[in-house]
Every structure is written in C-alpha cells, then in structure tokens.
Write a protein that holds these residues in place. Structure first.
Motif, mmCIF file in Angstrom:
data_model
loop_
_atom_site.group_PDB
_atom_site.id
_atom_site.type_symbol
_atom_site.label_atom_id
_atom_site.label_comp_id
_atom_site.label_asym_id
_atom_site.label_seq_id
_atom_site.Cartn_x
_atom_site.Cartn_y
_atom_site.Cartn_z
ATOM 1 N N GLU A 202 -4.201 -10.229 -2.333
ATOM 2 C CA GLU A 202 -3.231 -10.893 -1.470
ATOM 3 C C GLU A 202 -1.940 -10.112 -1.319
ATOM 4 N N LEU A 203 -1.739 -9.119 -2.154
ATOM 5 C CA LEU A 203 -0.537 -8.294 -1.997
ATOM 6 C C LEU A 203 -0.648 -7.370 -0.785
ATOM 7 N N ILE A 204 -1.878 -7.143 -0.320
ATOM 8 C CA ILE A 204 -2.052 -6.325 0.883
ATOM 9 C C ILE A 204 -1.344 -6.998 2.064
ATOM 10 N N GLY A 205 -0.515 -6.214 2.757
ATOM 11 C CA GLY A 205 0.193 -6.751 3.908
ATOM 12 C C GLY A 205 1.515 -7.419 3.572
ATOM 13 N N LYS A 206 1.823 -7.538 2.288
ATOM 14 C CA LYS A 206 3.110 -8.090 1.883
ATOM 15 C C LYS A 206 4.195 -7.021 1.996
ATOM 16 N N TYR A 207 5.442 -7.462 1.964
ATOM 17 C CA TYR A 207 6.555 -6.544 2.147
ATOM 18 C C TYR A 207 7.357 -6.399 0.863
ATOM 19 N N ILE A 208 7.562 -5.158 0.430
ATOM 20 C CA ILE A 208 8.394 -4.886 -0.735
ATOM 21 C C ILE A 208 9.781 -4.504 -0.225
ATOM 22 N N ILE A 209 10.784 -5.213 -0.704
ATOM 23 C CA ILE A 209 12.153 -4.982 -0.265
ATOM 24 C C ILE A 209 13.013 -4.569 -1.453
ATOM 25 N N LYS A 210 13.639 -3.415 -1.335
ATOM 26 C CA LYS A 210 14.551 -2.931 -2.365
ATOM 27 C C LYS A 210 15.813 -2.463 -1.663
ATOM 28 N N GLU A 211 16.935 -3.076 -1.994
ATOM 29 C CA GLU A 211 18.166 -2.827 -1.257
ATOM 30 C C GLU A 211 17.864 -2.996 0.227
ATOM 31 N N GLU A 212 18.210 -2.015 1.064
ATOM 32 C CA GLU A 212 17.971 -2.193 2.500
ATOM 33 C C GLU A 212 16.629 -1.605 2.937
ATOM 34 N N LEU A 213 15.842 -1.166 1.958
ATOM 35 C CA LEU A 213 14.581 -0.517 2.279
ATOM 36 C C LEU A 213 13.429 -1.521 2.297
ATOM 37 N N ILE A 214 12.581 -1.408 3.310
ATOM 38 C CA ILE A 214 11.426 -2.305 3.418
ATOM 39 C C ILE A 214 10.167 -1.496 3.672
ATOM 40 N N VAL A 215 9.112 -1.818 2.901
ATOM 41 C CA VAL A 215 7.814 -1.183 3.108
ATOM 42 C C VAL A 215 6.725 -2.256 3.095
ATOM 43 N N ARG A 216 5.604 -1.952 3.721
ATOM 44 C CA ARG A 216 4.469 -2.876 3.779
ATOM 45 C C ARG A 216 3.334 -2.327 2.925
ATOM 46 N N VAL A 217 2.780 -3.196 2.094
ATOM 47 C CA VAL A 217 1.754 -2.766 1.146
ATOM 48 C C VAL A 217 0.422 -2.542 1.877
ATOM 49 N N THR A 218 -0.188 -1.385 1.661
ATOM 50 C CA THR A 218 -1.467 -1.079 2.300
ATOM 51 C C THR A 218 -2.592 -0.838 1.300
ATOM 52 N N GLU A 219 -2.241 -0.620 0.057
ATOM 53 C CA GLU A 219 -3.291 -0.318 -0.918
ATOM 54 C C GLU A 219 -2.848 -0.732 -2.322
ATOM 55 N N THR A 220 -3.738 -1.439 -3.025
ATOM 56 C CA THR A 220 -3.430 -1.884 -4.392
ATOM 57 C C THR A 220 -4.644 -1.646 -5.298
ATOM 58 N N GLU A 221 -4.400 -1.753 -6.578
ATOM 59 C CA GLU A 221 -5.467 -1.619 -7.550
ATOM 60 C C GLU A 221 -5.177 -2.546 -8.715
ATOM 61 N N ALA A 222 -6.200 -3.262 -9.191
ATOM 62 C CA ALA A 222 -6.020 -4.207 -10.290
ATOM 63 C C ALA A 222 -6.281 -3.534 -11.634
ATOM 64 N N TYR A 223 -5.464 -3.874 -12.611
ATOM 65 C CA TYR A 223 -5.672 -3.398 -13.978
ATOM 66 C C TYR A 223 -5.649 -4.591 -14.917
ATOM 67 N N ILE A 224 -6.772 -4.806 -15.602
ATOM 68 C CA ILE A 224 -6.893 -5.967 -16.486
ATOM 69 C C ILE A 224 -7.126 -5.467 -17.907
ATOM 70 N N GLY A 225 -6.111 -5.611 -18.732
ATOM 71 C CA GLY A 225 -6.109 -5.009 -20.051
ATOM 72 C C GLY A 225 -7.305 -5.355 -20.916
ATOM 73 N N ASP A 226 -7.735 -6.600 -20.860
ATOM 74 C CA ASP A 226 -8.778 -7.039 -21.774
ATOM 75 C C ASP A 226 -10.095 -6.296 -21.600
ATOM 76 N N ILE A 227 -10.439 -5.954 -20.372
ATOM 77 C CA ILE A 227 -11.770 -5.389 -20.142
ATOM 78 C C ILE A 227 -11.731 -4.043 -19.454
ATOM 79 N N ASP A 228 -10.553 -3.457 -19.326
ATOM 80 C CA ASP A 228 -10.388 -2.291 -18.469
ATOM 81 C C ASP A 228 -9.924 -1.076 -19.275
ATOM 82 N N LYS A 229 -10.824 -0.123 -19.438
ATOM 83 C CA LYS A 229 -10.471 1.044 -20.236
ATOM 84 C C LYS A 229 -9.426 1.927 -19.557
#
Length: 199
Positions: free
Chosen positions: A27-54
């Motif tokens: 669901e983070l795909i297509g969301k907007y990250i805003i830092k100060e006056e800078l805005i970007v749109r998320v196009t690619e993510t990756e999940a990391y799950i500590g319990d099962i992820d080497k």
DNA sequence: GAGACGATAAACT
DNA sequence: GTTTATCGTCTCT
C-alpha cells in the motif's frame, strides 16, 4: 490535510504502519513522501520481516546497536549505511518488539526538483541529461541522496518528525506488480519471497 | 538498454 | 579482521 496543487493529501497515521508488513509494503506504492518542501512518489518497495527473513538485519530478532530501530513501534524511520557511502530509507512496521520494515527502493520526484537535483548532482534539474533524469531516484541510495537523508534521521517518527507520508485519496494505484527481491542471493530461501512491489 | 566491475566505511565478531 | 550489497563508469550492442 494538505493541499498540493489540485491534490487533496491525507497524512498516514500510526495505524497504517502497525499492520502486516506485506500489506504496508504494497500500500505504500503510490504514496507521497514529504520532507521539508520536497515531495516524491513511491514507486518501489520491499518488505523485510525479521523473524523469517535472512536478508533482514534483525533476522532471528538479533538485537544490535544498528538493528535497535527495527524493534521500535511501527511508524519509525530506519536509515542505515551501505557500501560505506550510500544510505537506505526504511519505514518500520508492526508492533514494538517485532523487527519488520519496508525498504523504499524507488521514487519519482514531484516537487522541489531543483533542490533535489542540487543534493544529487549539484546542478539544476534542467541541466541534467536524460540519463541522469532517468536515474534520478530509482534506487534506495539515490533517493536518499536526492532527499538529503542521512543517519541523523534514524529513529525519527513518520507521525510527528521531519519525514511524513501522505496519500492522495483521489488517486487509484493500479498495476502493482510483485517480484523477487534484489541482490540478496545470500539469503538462501528467503531470496525467493515475493516481497518486492513496484509499478 | 544491458552487463561487468571497482569503490568504501560502518557494524559486527 | 570480516562482512556488507548500490552507484557510477565503462564497454558493447
């Protein structure tokens, strides 16, 4: 609520990040990250799950100085250094004590082009060649450079910190694809998890 | 447009 | 002392 041109933006609350890591990553795909006056749109993510992820730094709930951030409550910012020269931006998910996060692998620039271009190439956006524009922020290290993100933002909050995430309720994000993750062959079976999302 | 390869410093053991 | 895993540059098509 924030008005960005004609877009009506709603800030994501902590509940968004307290859910299943795979759902948050998608669901983070297509969301907007805003830092100060800078805005970007998320196009690619990756999940990391500590319990099962080497591939996760906190695999097996290993607690070290660096992984401490991953154990925080969802909604925290996790920034780490790789190759001695690049930073990676992650959003911590799930409840406190469960080390999971979503790595932001790629974004597209929306607002503040010249500022980001100066951070990235030390020149205005108009002076970039097509190759530089194409590779402006399509990688975890690149987007951190463009947004001037470094370790000082590690452990900060997405809810009331310098980095915020918004969604445009009028915008439907379609064609979200999944794929195997990248550059983690060392993770054995975990490398085949379909935890990468992109448009 | 795609493949090969070297650079580099912090975290960890 | 060992491990880590992206970007920029170069090369070839």
């Amino acid at each position: 609520m924030t008005f960005l041109g004609v877009m009506v933006m709603d800030k994501l609350d902590r509940e968004f990040f307290l859910r299943d890591t795979l759902i948050v990553a998608k669901e983070l795909i297509g969301k907007y990250i805003i830092k100060e006056e800078l805005i970007v749109r998320v196009t690619e993510t990756e999940a990391y799950i500590g319990d099962i992820d080497k591939a996760c730094h906190a695999y097996g709930r290993k607690r070290t100085n660096r992984t401490e951030t991953l154990f925080m409550e969802g909604g925290a910012v996790y920034v780490y250094l790789i190759y001695g020269m690049y930073y990676c931006l992650n959003f911590v998910t799930e409840e406190e004590g469960n080390p999971c996060a979503v790595l932001i692998r790629g974004v597209e620039p929306i607002e503040g082009l010249d500022t980001m271009s100066n951070y990235r190439y030390s020149k205005p956006y108009e002076q970039l060649n097509s190759y530089q524009k194409k590779n402006f922020s399509n990688g975890p290290g690149k987007l951190c450079k463009a947004l001037n993100i470094d370790k000082s933002l590690d452990k900060t909050s997405l809810i009331n910190g310098e980095i915020n995430v918004f969604e445009n309720k009028d915008e439907k994000v379609e064609n979200i694809k999944t794929g195997k993750r990248i550059n983690i062959d060392y993770a054995e079976e975990a490398k085949d998890f379909l935890w990468r999302y992109y448009v």
